[in-house]
Design an enzyme around this catalytic site. Structure first.
Site, PDB file in Angstrom:
ATOM      1  N   CYS A   1      -1.332 -34.005 -21.018  1.00 30.37           N
ATOM      2  CA  CYS A   1      -1.033 -32.581 -20.875  1.00 30.37           C
ATOM      3  C   CYS A   1      -2.285 -31.713 -20.895  1.00 30.37           C
ATOM      4  O   CYS A   1      -2.194 -30.495 -20.786  1.00 30.37           O
ATOM      5  CB  CYS A   1      -0.057 -32.112 -21.950  1.00 30.37           C
ATOM      6  SG  CYS A   1      -0.763 -32.024 -23.606  1.00 30.37           S
TER       7      CYS A   1
ATOM      8  N   CYS B   1      -1.236 -37.030 -26.835  1.00 28.82           N
ATOM      9  CA  CYS B   1      -0.868 -36.271 -28.028  1.00 28.82           C
ATOM     10  C   CYS B   1       0.570 -36.581 -28.463  1.00 28.82           C
ATOM     11  O   CYS B   1       1.371 -37.051 -27.662  1.00 28.82           O
ATOM     12  CB  CYS B   1      -1.028 -34.774 -27.770  1.00 28.82           C
ATOM     13  SG  CYS B   1       0.231 -34.068 -26.687  1.00 28.82           S
TER      14      CYS B   1
ATOM     15  N   ASP C   1      15.717  13.934  14.127  1.00 31.24           N
ATOM     16  CA  ASP C   1      14.411  14.353  14.632  1.00 31.24           C
ATOM     17  C   ASP C   1      13.788  15.409  13.726  1.00 31.24           C
ATOM     18  O   ASP C   1      14.470  16.028  12.909  1.00 31.24           O
ATOM     19  CB  ASP C   1      14.557  14.951  16.039  1.00 31.24           C
ATOM     20  CG  ASP C   1      14.901  13.892  17.073  1.00 31.24           C
ATOM     21  OD1 ASP C   1      15.420  14.280  18.141  1.00 31.24           O
ATOM     22  OD2 ASP C   1      14.653  12.709  16.817  1.00 31.24           O
TER      23      ASP C   1
ATOM     24  N   CYS D   1       3.525 -35.255 -26.265  1.00 30.88           N
ATOM     25  CA  CYS D   1       3.697 -35.996 -25.009  1.00 30.88           C
ATOM     26  C   CYS D   1       4.308 -37.357 -25.281  1.00 30.88           C
ATOM     27  O   CYS D   1       5.108 -37.853 -24.487  1.00 30.88           O
ATOM     28  CB  CYS D   1       2.355 -36.138 -24.281  1.00 30.88           C
ATOM     29  SG  CYS D   1       1.879 -34.631 -23.393  1.00 30.88           S
TER      30      CYS D   1
ATOM     31  N   CYS E   1      -5.509 -34.147 -25.133  1.00 28.08           N
ATOM     32  CA  CYS E   1      -4.522 -35.097 -24.625  1.00 28.08           C
ATOM     33  C   CYS E   1      -4.806 -35.435 -23.167  1.00 28.08           C
ATOM     34  O   CYS E   1      -5.067 -34.546 -22.354  1.00 28.08           O
ATOM     35  CB  CYS E   1      -3.127 -34.487 -24.763  1.00 28.08           C
ATOM     36  SG  CYS E   1      -1.823 -35.493 -24.016  1.00 28.08           S
TER      37      CYS E   1
END
Lengths: 172, 532
Positions: B115, B21, B347, B24, B112
């Site tokens: 990716c 794509c 306690d 990218c 793509c």
């Protein structure tokens, strides 16, 4: 030789009885004639957290008036001394794991008599009381507290069953 | 301004034609400013194609007799085939046309191959809106947020493959391409979506924010892309403790760094093949980091444990200090759970008087975190009104670092107590006066029998700094003591079978016992006192 009173407050104070330290936290379990020896009664103090403190019952010969202790020894055989018990960590590693009839210490009296104190309950030996080595009379003066012999940690699963066969009231 | 230059043309053409794509492509061409990535997908594709058209002319101009345009298109396709010789497929030379993914024809429809759709579908406003709806529905209060994105590990494998492909192409032009010259997928993704999230939710993205929105992507179709790495680098893939799959991002990255290029190319197609479907979002989770509330508590009951007392599933005593305080906080902060800690503890049968004992409560995953000091004061009042067994003061929000002050108090600071003591022997005032003069008494305490089942056998040396006696009657007196932290007071009084020495019994030569104990003060000056 007077044994430690069980309800000191009732005897000495003007107020209503307040249970002693032992009565507040411990249950007293009596085992009579340990190892078949007459009157050699032991008293196991069991804490609510399952820990057991080994003591002698008031009826034991050593606690009768007139007896004098010459010495006490944790060397129970040539190779075994309870003083060698070395415990470390939260899980008490290194503790000697003993069964009911294991001897803890020997008492030598000035009249020649010898007595053996036994552990009476199964578990890990955590502590032996060195105070009675240095001052044996404490065993007779305060048998239920400072004069104790040893402290044992039983297995969690066995904490109730180890006192089977014991009585929870004094025999004498 | 289109961010690619002449230098990038071969690479861009190669990537586009192999199914990558536009965004990218920018990454692999080292486009490291945000603006180009934010343009809409379609526009980017058009611009890219336009950019590459010019390249066609240039390509063609290398041919001695440039043929007419129609034929040029044909040559372009041939050219793509030619370039395909460079991409090594595991099965030897395979034409890209057979893959059916000629980018120039229908790349805006294809997922793509690098990716897997992350920089395509998942940058759109509709997706962001969907995620934000979930965030808003989760009911958290926040003024900023940090986005935590998790990608499927096979993306690293595809990235690696694309890198090798591009590196080789650039090598032909005598250009080098290091891993760091490529813009990381996650980085580019965040450039695009951070402003979109910010705008939709109306708050800034801040890396230090305690409020985290985590989005987890997966791509089941390509899960097996990573598996060959385990065959070649088995030592990178040891079975991890809690993880379902051994193919974690870290393990895959490690293996990719190790594996030789030739081995990689034999096992995995370069360029990667095009998937049929995009990634899917498997998880959108919101969580808020813990907040801390501190204060001091007083305990007025002699029948209340600090923490719940439960044995074998059975509750031995009703409630506890921790629950009486924390339950209200849990509700108001809308937290999932809490962790209570304090500067020491007392306690069940011991009261805590004076200024009280410092405590801090960690509220885990709180949905509400912003409170004015007035609101905190009201919360304190609410807690105090709901029980007379405990009271709380100086309630305030604190940071995690501040907790250190409290624990420091536990070990180092002093505490003061008052004890009601009984003696077997009758006593007079003069019998106890000497105790007032004893300063800094050193005592050795063997582990008390009452805790010996859960504590190691040891001897602890402690200091009784000072004492003050108040005669009551022949068998009772009150003892006030100031001691070092970690002193067992009850055992100091009755001696614990002679395991604490010296003790009150040995000092006075009586049998003594403790009837009542109160904590008078815990000498820690944290948290800061608030004026009420």
């Amino acid at each position: 030789m007077a044994t430690e009173p069980e309800t000191p407050v009732a005897a000495l104070a003007a107020e209503p009885a307040v249970p002693s330290l032992v009565d507040r936290y411990f249950t007293r379990w009596y085992k009579a004639d340990v190892k078949g020896k007459p009157c050699e009664d032991h008293c196991i103090l069991q804490h609510s957290n399952r820990i057991c403190v080994i003591t002698l019952a008031g009826s034991h010969p050593v606690l009768q008036s007139g007896k004098a202790i010459k010495s006490i020894s944790y060397q129970i055989s040539t190779n075994c001394s309870r003083l060698q018990n070395k415990v470390s960590g939260k899980f008490k590693r290194g503790a000697q794991i003993l069964t009911e009839l294991a001897p803890l210490c020997k008492i030598y009296c000035s009249d020649g008599e010898e007595y053996t104190i036994y552990i009476c309950v199964r578990g890990r030996l955590m502590v032996v009381n060195e105070n009675i080595l240095h001052k044996p009379s404490i065993l007779q003066e305060k048998p239920s507290t400072e004069g104790y012999t040893a402290v044992v940690l039983p297995k969690f699963e066995e904490s109730k069953s180890i006192t089977e066969g014991f009585t929870d009231t004094k025999t004498v | 301004m289109f961010p690619l230059t002449v230098e990038n043309k071969h690479v861009a053409q190669l990537l586009l034609s192999t199914g990558t794509c536009p965004r990218c492509i920018f990454r692999f061409c080292g486009v490291d400013f945000h603006a180009p990535y934010k343009l809409p997908c379609k526009e980017l594709l058009n611009e890219l194609q336009k950019f590459l058209e010019t390249e066609k002319d240039e390509l063609v101009s290398e041919v001695p007799n440039p043929p007419p345009k129609k034929i040029r298109l044909q040559e372009l396709e041939d050219g793509i085939d030619g370039m395909d010789n460079l991409s090594q497929n595991g099965e030897g030379k395979t034409s890209i046309i057979e893959d059916g993914s000629i980018a120039s024809k229908n790349s805006n429809l294809n997922v793509c191959n690098v990716c897997l759709g992350i920089l395509q579908n998942f940058c759109e406003k509709e997706f962001i809106k969907k995620v934000c709806q979930k965030v808003e529905a989760s009911g958290f209060e926040f003024t900023n947020l940090v986005l935590s994105i998790s990608f499927p590990p096979q993306l690293s494998v595809r990235e690696h493959a694309a890198w090798l492909l591009v590196k080789q192409e650039m090598g032909k032009q005598s250009l080098s391409l290091g891993r760091n010259d490529i813009v990381q997928l996650k980085e580019a993704y965040k450039w695009i979506i951070h402003p979109l999230f910010s705008e939709e939710l109306g708050v800034p993205i801040d890396g230090k924010s305690l409020f985290e929105v985590s989005v987890v992507f997966a791509h089941p179709e390509t899960v097996e892309d990573c598996h060959f790495l385990r065959v070649i680098c088995p030592d990178c893939f040891k079975p991890a403790k809690n993880k379902k799959s051994v193919f974690t991002r870290m393990a895959v990255m490690k293996a990719l760094n190790k594996i030789k290029e030739e081995d990689f190319c034999k096992q995995f197609p370069c360029p990667p093949n095009s998937p049929k479907a995009v990634c899917s979002v498997v998880e959108i989770e919101c969580a808020h980091g813990a907040v801390f509330v501190a204060g001091r508590y007083n305990k007025y009951s002699r029948n209340l444990p600090q923490t719940p007392w439960i044995i074998d599933g059975e509750r031995k005593l009703d409630s506890s200090v921790e629950e009486l305080i924390s339950d209200h906080l849990l509700t108001v902060f809308k937290a999932e759970s809490f962790n209570f800690s304090s500067s020491g503890r007392e306690d069940v049968d011991v009261r805590t008087l004076g200024n009280g004992r410092p405590f801090a409560i960690e509220l885990v995953n709180p949905h509400r975190v912003h409170f004015t000091s007035q609101e905190i004061k009201e919360l304190q009042q609410k807690i105090n009104n709901s029980s007379n067994k405990i009271q709380v003061r100086d309630l305030q929000l604190v940071t995690r670092e501040a907790i250190g002050h409290m624990k420091e108090g536990e070990e180092e600071k002093t505490k003061t107590y008052s004890a009601l003591i009984w003696t077997n022997k009758a006593i007079q005032r003069k019998d106890i006066e000497f105790l007032d003069d004893i300063k800094d008494l050193k005592i050795d305490q063997k582990t008390p029998l009452r805790v010996l089942h859960r504590r190691p056998l040891a001897v602890r040396t402690r200091i009784i700094h000072s004492m003050e006696t108040h005669y009551v009657d022949e068998h009772h007196f009150r003892l006030y003591l100031k001691t070092q932290a970690g002193t067992y007071i009850k055992e100091f009084v009755h001696g614990d079978f002679g395991r604490t020495k010296p003790n009150i019994c040995s000092l006075m030569d009586v049998t003594a016992d403790i009837l009542e104990l109160d904590v008078e003060s815990v000498d820690v000056d944290w948290p800061p006192a608030l004026d009420d």
